[in-house]
Design a protein around this motif. Structure first.
Motif, short mmCIF file in Angstrom:
data_model
loop_
_atom_site.label_atom_id
_atom_site.label_comp_id
_atom_site.label_asym_id
_atom_site.label_seq_id
_atom_site.Cartn_x
_atom_site.Cartn_y
_atom_site.Cartn_z
N HIS A 79 52.47 69.07 59.76
CA HIS A 79 53.18 69.09 58.48
C HIS A 79 52.32 69.75 57.41
O HIS A 79 51.16 69.38 57.23
CB HIS A 79 53.55 67.67 58.06
N ARG A 80 52.90 70.72 56.70
CA ARG A 80 52.15 71.43 55.67
C ARG A 80 52.90 71.52 54.34
O ARG A 80 52.40 72.15 53.41
CB ARG A 80 51.80 72.82 56.16
N GLU A 81 54.07 70.93 54.27
CA GLU A 81 54.84 70.94 53.03
C GLU A 81 55.05 69.50 52.60
O GLU A 81 55.55 68.68 53.36
CB GLU A 81 56.17 71.65 53.23
N PHE A 82 54.70 69.24 51.32
CA PHE A 82 54.71 67.87 50.83
C PHE A 82 55.58 67.73 49.59
O PHE A 82 55.68 68.64 48.78
CB PHE A 82 53.29 67.41 50.54
N ARG A 83 56.18 66.54 49.45
CA ARG A 83 56.97 66.21 48.26
C ARG A 83 56.20 65.34 47.30
O ARG A 83 56.37 65.46 46.08
CB ARG A 83 58.26 65.49 48.66
N ALA A 84 55.35 64.42 47.84
CA ALA A 84 54.66 63.48 46.96
C ALA A 84 53.53 62.79 47.71
O ALA A 84 53.53 62.74 48.94
CB ALA A 84 55.64 62.43 46.44
N ILE A 85 52.59 62.26 46.93
CA ILE A 85 51.55 61.40 47.46
C ILE A 85 51.40 60.23 46.49
O ILE A 85 51.56 60.42 45.27
CB ILE A 85 50.21 62.15 47.65
#
Length: 146
Positions: A79-85
């Motif tokens: 996974h290399r695309e993120f929405r939030a942390i």
């Protein structure tokens, strides 16, 4: 529950899942030197959540932050695309904020995703990666690697 800024990008149920995941991850922190537990949970573009905790080492530079642990787990699973942390700690008076190294690693994977910085009472503030690190390290007097 008062928050500095509403979470406009994520549905409330998803925010709560992310916050719960980072609090749970904090329980696994290995911090025998600082006793400063940190947990993080990252939400991928396709809705998966990966969590991580801080892992200290007696040789201080060899430790790793919770945010980077979570990011590295997600990356290692493709996974290399993120929405939030989301990030949690035991600090009562301040919201936990990512260190400079973690901000730089976050910036590697985009600028327009959210960082939820929490307190144990459940309150949080939200910033984008761009707000936390407006100028990437690689663009300050260094030739950008293509």
């Amino acid at each position: 529950m008062a928050h500095e800024r509403p979470a406009s990008a994520l549905e409330p149920e998803l925010v709560q899942r992310l916050l719960l995941s980072c609090r749970e991850a904090k329980k696994s922190a290995y911090c025998p030197y600082s006793h400063f537990r940190v947990g993080a949970a990252i939400l991928t573009r396709d809705g998966r959540i990966f969590s991580g905790c801080n892992v200290e080492n007696i040789c201080y530079p060899l430790g790793v932050c919770a945010e980077r642990t979570a990011i590295q787990k997600a990356i290692s699973e493709g996974h290399r695309e993120f929405r939030a942390i989301a990030i949690s700690s035991d600090m009562q008076d301040d919201f936990i904020s990512p260190c400079g190294a973690c901000r730089q690693v976050m910036r590697e994977f985009g600028t327009n995703w959210s960082v939820y910085m929490t307190k144990p009472d459940g309150t949080y503030v939200v910033r984008t990666v761009l707000e936390l690190l407006p100028v990437p390290f690689g663009s300050i007097g260094w030739r950008k690697i293509q």
